[in-house]
Scaffold this motif. Structure first.
Motif, PDB file in Angstrom:
ATOM      1  N   GLN A   1       0.740  -0.740   0.292  1.00 57.36           N
ATOM      2  CA  GLN A   1      -0.276  -0.603   0.050  1.00 57.36           C
ATOM      3  C   GLN A   1       0.680   0.981   0.161  1.00 57.36           C
ATOM      4  N   THR A   2       1.959   0.983   0.223  1.00 52.48           N
ATOM      5  CA  THR A   2       3.317   2.243   0.510  1.00 52.48           C
ATOM      6  C   THR A   2       3.879   2.354  -1.162  1.00 52.48           C
ATOM      7  N   PRO A   3       3.241   3.496  -1.610  1.00 56.75           N
ATOM      8  CA  PRO A   3       3.680   4.062  -3.183  1.00 56.75           C
ATOM      9  C   PRO A   3       5.094   4.150  -3.156  1.00 56.75           C
ATOM     10  N   TRP A   4       6.253   3.377  -3.686  1.00 58.86           N
ATOM     11  CA  TRP A   4       7.183   3.253  -3.672  1.00 58.86           C
ATOM     12  C   TRP A   4       8.023   4.443  -4.630  1.00 58.86           C
ATOM     13  N   LYS A   5       7.336   4.835  -4.994  1.00 61.06           N
ATOM     14  CA  LYS A   5       8.159   6.221  -6.343  1.00 61.06           C
ATOM     15  C   LYS A   5       7.378   7.420  -5.418  1.00 61.06           C
ATOM     16  N   SER A   6       6.357   8.169  -5.527  1.00 60.62           N
ATOM     17  CA  SER A   6       5.664   9.202  -4.501  1.00 60.62           C
ATOM     18  C   SER A   6       5.785   9.375  -3.175  1.00 60.62           C
ATOM     19  N   ALA A   7       5.647   7.698  -2.461  1.00 58.15           N
ATOM     20  CA  ALA A   7       5.943   8.376  -0.792  1.00 58.15           C
ATOM     21  C   ALA A   7       7.661   7.254  -0.990  1.00 58.15           C
TER      22      ALA A   7
END
Length: 297
Positions: A84-90
């Motif tokens: 669920q954790t965005p690899w790019k934006s987060a």
């Protein structure tokens, strides 16, 4: 960065186990961008306090679960959060999650528990993390993921986030997930259908789904992949239709993947974004090779 929107899901859709909820709450709090006080080491210590051999008795808790049961549930929550954790934006949150696993592994402890017939160290061995990661990959529904429908976007993003998490663990030397890298690169670069097969003319959605995932592995952990040398992996390392070399990871297969990224960067069926991602992955592989030659020259 805005707050992460994470959620805890259960297999049956019911209320989560209270300890499972506590693990989720810990990770959710730790990963939020506003939280600069909870360090990876402190979060690892807090997680360690929930382990059944260390945990203070919960109110109304008749009997604690076996360590193996706790570990399966715990890693399941970690993988949910990673997806669920965005690899790019987060990316900073993704890095924090990888740092947390490393801090957990590095906790000083003499505790060992029996896992599958042998003793495993808590937490140095990160017991059952590997099997949970493999199980998560094997649960993928490839036809569903490659469906271009809008309601599959979240699932495809989860695939990317999950692989980026594994790539970070591999890059950091926390957990060797190179077998998953081989699977991801195989799906993206080796499975082209026979030109006589109608599927040959419908490759676009498959490539648009898996090429970015394969490129993540190169971007994040490409150096670790190349430095690892040949590894067989048994039948799990078998190649796709296009790969005729030895199974597992090898420098020769690396070169083949680089060539295939080049082909896909000009593929008429893929999106412009996928072409760019493939081009960047090929360039990254060349850069890694040149840096490796420089270090050994």
């Amino acid at each position: 960065m805005s707050a992460l929107q994470l959620r805890l899901e259960t297999n049956d859709g019911g209320e989560p186990w209270i300890i499972e909820q506590k693990i989720f709450n810990l990770l959710n709090d730790y990963l939020q961008p506003h939280n600069s006080t909870l360090t990876p080491a402190a979060a690892a210590q807090e997680l360690n306090s929930l382990f059944p051999l260390n945990r203070v008795d919960e109110a109304g808790e008749a009997e604690k679960e076996e360590p193996e049961s706790f570990l399966w549930e715990m890693w399941g929550v970690v993988i949910q959060v990673a997806k669920q954790t965005p690899w790019k934006s987060a990316a900073s949150a993704h890095e924090k999650l990888a740092e947390f696993i490393k801090a957990l592994r590095d906790l000083p402890s003499e505790t060992t528990v029996p896992i599958w017939g042998s003793d495993s160290k808590i937490w140095q061995d990160l017991p059952l993390l590997g099997p949970n990661l493999v199980e998560a990959w094997e649960a993928l529904d490839v036809p569903t993921l490659t469906n271009a429908a809008a309601d599959r976007v979240e699932e495809r993003q989860g695939l990317q986030n999950f692989n980026a998490f594994e790539a970070r663990l591999t890059r950091d030397g926390t957990c060797d997930c190179r077998m998953t890298a081989v699977w991801a690169l195989k799906e993206a670069l080796e499975q082209e259908p026979d030109p006589r097969n109608p599927a040959y003319h419908r490759q676009g959605p498959v490539l648009d789904c898996f090429v970015p995932v394969a490129a993540e592995w190169i971007s994040i952990a490409g150096q670790a992949l190349l430095d690892g040398g040949h590894k067989d992996y048994g039948g799990a390392g078998d190649g796709g239709r296009l790969w005729k070399g030895k199974r597992g990871f090898s420098p020769e297969r690396w070169q083949f993947w680089k060539e295939r990224f080049g082909v896909i960067s000009e593929h008429e069926q893929v999106s412009d974004e996928t072409k760019q991602v493939a081009r960047e992955a090929k360039d990254r592989m060349t850069k890694i090779e040149n840096e490796s030659k420089g270090m050994t020259g």
